[in-house]
Scaffold this motif. Structure first.
Motif, PDB file in Angstrom:
ATOM      1  N   GLY A  67       0.806  -1.223   0.000  1.00 57.92           N
ATOM      2  CA  GLY A  67       0.000   0.000   0.000  1.00 57.92           C
ATOM      3  C   GLY A  67       0.834   1.266   0.000  1.00 57.92           C
ATOM      4  O   GLY A  67       0.390   2.312  -0.493  1.00 57.92           O
ATOM      5  N   SER A  68       2.045   1.167   0.551  1.00 59.52           N
ATOM      6  CA  SER A  68       2.877   2.370   0.642  1.00 59.52           C
ATOM      7  C   SER A  68       3.405   2.838  -0.704  1.00 59.52           C
ATOM      8  O   SER A  68       3.838   3.989  -0.826  1.00 59.52           O
ATOM      9  N   VAL A  69       3.375   1.971  -1.702  1.00 62.21           N
ATOM     10  CA  VAL A  69       3.877   2.379  -3.034  1.00 62.21           C
ATOM     11  C   VAL A  69       2.726   2.563  -4.024  1.00 62.21           C
ATOM     12  O   VAL A  69       2.970   2.684  -5.233  1.00 62.21           O
ATOM     13  N   SER A  70       1.472   2.565  -3.521  1.00 63.19           N
ATOM     14  CA  SER A  70       0.350   2.867  -4.419  1.00 63.19           C
ATOM     15  C   SER A  70       0.417   4.330  -4.826  1.00 63.19           C
ATOM     16  O   SER A  70       0.697   5.207  -4.000  1.00 63.19           O
ATOM     17  N   ARG A  71       0.175   4.626  -6.075  1.00 62.86           N
ATOM     18  CA  ARG A  71       0.381   5.989  -6.587  1.00 62.86           C
ATOM     19  C   ARG A  71      -0.455   6.212  -7.839  1.00 62.86           C
ATOM     20  O   ARG A  71      -0.943   5.265  -8.458  1.00 62.86           O
ATOM     21  N   GLU A  72      -0.599   7.487  -8.162  1.00 68.60           N
ATOM     22  CA  GLU A  72      -1.259   7.842  -9.403  1.00 68.60           C
ATOM     23  C   GLU A  72      -0.315   7.576 -10.569  1.00 68.60           C
ATOM     24  O   GLU A  72       0.901   7.525 -10.405  1.00 68.60           O
ATOM     25  N   GLU A  73      -0.914   7.438 -11.746  1.00 68.55           N
ATOM     26  CA  GLU A  73      -0.100   7.192 -12.933  1.00 68.55           C
ATOM     27  C   GLU A  73       0.814   8.387 -13.206  1.00 68.55           C
ATOM     28  O   GLU A  73       0.379   9.536 -13.192  1.00 68.55           O
TER      29      GLU A  73
END
Length: 301
Positions: A44-50
């Motif tokens: 979850g810590s590396v979830s990001r927008e494109e």
């Protein structure tokens, strides 16, 4: 029995493998629950927008003022409570080593360990709050004119109440860790040092310190990491700003706006990595220290 530098147990199995077998049930549980939770947090810590960088949440976290203030106050509370507990615990062990030969005194010394941390925090609040027992005593004996003159020691910005709680709870643990060390120590070395003119500090430095130092460092690590990740006492006796790291992570994770959730997960990952890496280096250092000290005494570990 040993072959070369490798120790073997009675059934010919390497000692390290036998020890690993005893720890296997605990390691499986830890690997499943903690490992799965840590994996979810890392994911979850590396979830990001494109188009965003892979480490965008970590960069935002390390630049966030609330996080930096939380790191400062968390390190202050963890270091202060652990250092004070360690000093008092070692001092009590040295002074009471002969008293602790009797089990009932050990029970008295370790009694605070069975009290839950939340209950300990509540007791500290009842005793040290401006309207608590201690302020009432000071008011009735005339040391303060009104109870509100009592200094603020709980829910204060320096987290004095939190530190007091952890010192009370951690001293018995230090006694638990140090008592076997002092019981194994050959006290005749102290007599030799004193016969040669050594004072109390010289005896501690030359006789006790080589025995106590590695266990002290390991105890410090255990307590420091525990306080750094503790939740219930800072939640009860802390303040709204700055918050300790677990409180801040909890709020960011469960608040209605999910924009801070990846940063909360990044925070948990960083705390976990800090604990693992610190434990690795500290345990390697203490193992080398014990080995060198045993070699000087002509023993083998």
């Amino acid at each position: 029995m040993s072959i070369g530098n490798e120790k073997l147990s009675s059934n010919g199995m390497p000692s390290w493998l036998k020890g690993l077998g005893f720890l296997a049930p605990a390691l499986v549980v830890i690997a499943f629950f903690v490992g799965f939770g840590l994996f979810q947090a890392a994911q979850g810590s590396v979830s990001r927008e494109e188009g965003d960088a892979f480490w965008v949440n970590y960069q935002a976290l390390l630049a966030h003022e609330s996080f930096l203030r939380s790191v400062g106050i968390s390190v202050w509370v963890a270091f202060s409570s652990t250092f004070i507990s360690l000093v008092i615990g070692i001092w009590m062990t040295r002074r009471l080593i002969r008293v602790f030969r009797f089990d009932h005194w050990k029970f008295v010394a370790w009694l605070p360990m069975i009290i839950p941390h939340f209950v300990a925090g509540y007791l500290i609040y009842i005793i040290f709050a401006p309207s608590g027992w201690l302020s009432a005593v000071f008011y009735h004996i005339g040391w303060i004119d009104v109870m509100n003159q009592f200094p603020i020691l709980v829910n204060d910005p320096l987290y004095i109440g939190v530190i007091l709680t952890y010192v009370w709870k951690e001293i018995p643990f230090v006694l638990l860790m140090m008592l076997p060390v002092y019981q194994e120590m050959d006290l005749r070395y102290e007599d030799v040092s004193r016969t040669l003119g050594g004072n109390s500090f010289t005896v501690f430095r030359t006789v006790e310190f080589p025995w106590v130092f590695p266990v002290s460092l390991e105890t410090f690590l255990i307590l420091f990491v525990f306080v750094l990740g503790a939740f219930e006492v800072p939640a009860l006796l802390g303040v709204t700003f700055p918050k300790m790291l677990p409180i801040l992570a909890y709020e960011w994770f469960y608040q209605s706006a999910w924009v801070n959730r990846p940063m909360a997960q990044a925070m948990m990952v960083l705390i976990s990595l800090f604990a693992i890496l610190t434990a690795f280096f500290v345990l390697r250092f203490t193992a080398r220290w014990k080995s060198q000290w045993a070699s000087r005494r002509g023993e083998s570990l």
